[in-house]
Write an enzyme that holds these catalytic residues in place. Structure first.
Site, PDB file in Angstrom:
ATOM      1  N   LYS A 232       0.833  -1.203   0.000  1.00 42.47           N
ATOM      2  CA  LYS A 232       0.000   0.000   0.000  1.00 42.47           C
ATOM      3  C   LYS A 232       0.869   1.254   0.000  1.00 42.47           C
ATOM      4  CE  LYS A 232      -3.239  -3.010   0.588  1.00 42.47           C
ATOM      5  NZ  LYS A 232      -4.356  -3.343  -0.281  1.00 42.47           N
TER       6      LYS A 232
HETATM    7  C1  LIG Z   1      -5.317  -4.246   0.600  1.00 43.32           C
HETATM    8  C2  LIG Z   1      -6.739  -3.911   0.608  1.00 43.32           C
HETATM    9  C3  LIG Z   1      -7.561  -4.273   1.682  1.00 43.32           C
HETATM   10  C4  LIG Z   1      -7.139  -5.171   2.813  1.00 43.32           C
HETATM   11  O1  LIG Z   1      -6.052  -4.769   3.519  1.00 43.32           O
HETATM   12  P1  LIG Z   1      -5.160  -5.817   4.359  1.00 43.32           P
HETATM   13  O2  LIG Z   1      -4.396  -4.926   5.259  1.00 43.32           O
HETATM   14  O3  LIG Z   1      -4.302  -6.541   3.361  1.00 43.32           O
HETATM   15  O4  LIG Z   1      -6.062  -6.729   5.089  1.00 43.32           O
HETATM   16  C5  LIG Z   1      -8.893  -3.869   1.657  1.00 43.32           C
HETATM   17  N1  LIG Z   1      -9.375  -3.158   0.638  1.00 43.32           N
HETATM   18  C6  LIG Z   1      -8.624  -2.807  -0.418  1.00 43.32           C
HETATM   19  C7  LIG Z   1      -9.240  -1.989  -1.512  1.00 43.32           C
HETATM   20  C8  LIG Z   1      -7.284  -3.189  -0.483  1.00 43.32           C
HETATM   21  O5  LIG Z   1      -6.556  -2.858  -1.552  1.00 43.32           O
END
Ligand SMILES: *Cc1c(COP(=O)(O)O)cnc(C)c1O
Length: 411
Positions: A196
């Site tokens: 992210k």
């Molecule tokens: C990565 C992501 C998540 C989940 O996040 P995690 O920390 O990996 O559980 C939820 N929504 C979106 C749009 C994502 O890209």
């Protein structure tokens, strides 16, 4: 001789990890206080998770922020905090991350899949088409750095009394009409997973203006408890209920805090790279840039364009790849109706599945043929990732490569 330009190092927040993260993590280790609610001094709980929440509140201008263990935990916690459960329906774009679907299933509610528009975010018109008396909430996903059309979504959702959750996992730091994403809805979630824009390896955050959602989220993420730290933020009003455990550790919070402090810097760097590429490739007649609800608010870490069809998108990818442009990754996202957990229609226990009463699974609304727009758009885009370590020259090489391949293909 024609030498290829080497590929730049990919990565956003992870590629920006430096002395700031080191200093805060070392501070946690040297104090030997890894748990957020108590350490060595009973009078003074450790600071990192609390600071992360305080600075997130200031950055987003929302009264409440809660650090949790992942973006998925944030989604599950927020849905439950909003009172979403068995018998309810939640509208969610078919083109979204795994947990946007699974979190709704695990709440007991039924995910109702919506088409995306050319921005690759929820088409606001889908709310009127899919709304039923059982609809409780809309889960909006700001896909890869750019905002969904929040003004239209808010209007359609609030007119029908629906709770709106923004999933900002892929777009922290991005804005819509000058206001940060995450502040357009009733509650918003973020993820600090490795890929992210800001990261702590794992981790998540919930922000909201609603003290009741905050209290319920606190209880849901900490075994039903509401500890003194939170009482100091807003007094408890809810009757206790059973919660889960999705707390953030001080080590994770230390990294997330350092990353939150550099989020806008990473964003501005990506925006400056995108600004060198977009105006050039926008001119090319055989491709169309991903139209955005607010182009100025884009985080700018991934540039999308549509080719005329899937075959020419594939050719574009192959030829750009041969020029050492990153473009082969089609992102971790693919439509929910192609995923195994949807095709089975199952939850952990048969009676927990929100699909158990639907005959002939996959039912209408859960099959590829029900999503002609999403199918068409997601089969013919090319995604060009940018990153913290990319230079202006890297951006110019990407733009020149797209121009060159475009010329090859349209001659
Ligand atoms: C990565 C992501 C998540 C989940 O996040 P995690 O920390 O990996 O559980 C939820 N929504 C979106 C749009 C994502 O890209």
């Amino acid at each position: 001789m024609n030498t290829l330009r080497p590929r730049p190092t990919p990565g956003l927040g992870a590629a920006a990890i430096g002395v700031e993260e080191e200093a805060l993590v070392l501070d946690v280790l040297r104090r030997q206080e890894l748990f957020r609610y108590y350490g060595n001094n009973p009078e003074q709980p450790p600071p990192m998770a609390a600071l992360l929440e305080t600075e997130a509140r200031a950055l987003f201008g929302t009264p409440y922020a809660l650090a949790v263990s992942s973006g998925t935990a944030a989604l599950e916690t927020t849905l439950a905090a909003a009172g979403v459960g068995p018998g309810d329906e939640v509208i969610v774009p078919a083109w979204s991350w795994i947990s946007c679907f699974t979190a709704i299933v695990r709440s007991g509610a039924r995910p109702v899949l919506a088409e995306v528009d050319a921005s690759l975010c929820l088409d606001p018109r889908e709310i009127a088409r899919l709304h039923t008396p059982r609809t409780r909430a809309v889960l909006v996903v700001h896909y890869q750095g750019a905002a969904a059309d929040m003004a239209a979504i808010e209007l359609a959702a609030h007119r029908r009394g629906l709770f709106v959750i923004e999933d900002c996992a892929e777009a922290p730091g991005a804005t819509y009409r000058g206001r940060r994403l995450g502040t357009w809805s009733d509650a918003a979630i973020f993820s600090f997973q490795h890929n992210k824009p800001m990261t702590a390896g794992e981790g998540g955050l919930i922000i909201t203006r609603d003290s009741r959602i905050y209290e319920r989220a606190v209880r849901l993420h900490d075994l039903g408890q509401y500890r003194p730290y939170h009482v100091g933020i807003t007094p408890p009003r809810e009757i206790a209920f059973s919660g889960g455990q999705a707390r953030m550790s001080e080590l994770t919070a230390a990294v997330a805090l350092a990353q939150l402090r550099k989020l806008d810097q990473v964003r501005d760097h990506c925006r400056s790279l995108k600004a060198r590429i977009a105006p050039r490739i926008m001119q090319l007649p055989a491709i169309t840039l991903r139209p955005l609800a607010d182009p100025d608010g884009d985080f700018g870490f991934e540039l999308y364009f549509y080719a005329r069809d899937a075959a020419s998108a594939a050719t574009f990818r192959d030829r750009l790849d041969a020029r050492n442009v990153w473009c082969q990754r089609r992102t971790g996202t693919y439509p929910q109706y192609h995923r195994d957990y949807l095709k089975s229609g199952l939850a952990a226990h048969p009676k927990l599945s929100p699909f158990r009463d639907l005959p002939n699974w996959p039912a209408t609304g859960y099959r590829p043929e029900d999503f002609p727009v999403t199918e068409d758009l997601t089969n013919r885009f090319v995604a060009l990732p940018l990153g913290w370590r990319f230079t202006a020259d890297d951006a110019d090489h990407i733009a020149a490569s797209v121009e060159a391949v475009h010329a090859e293909l349209t001659l």
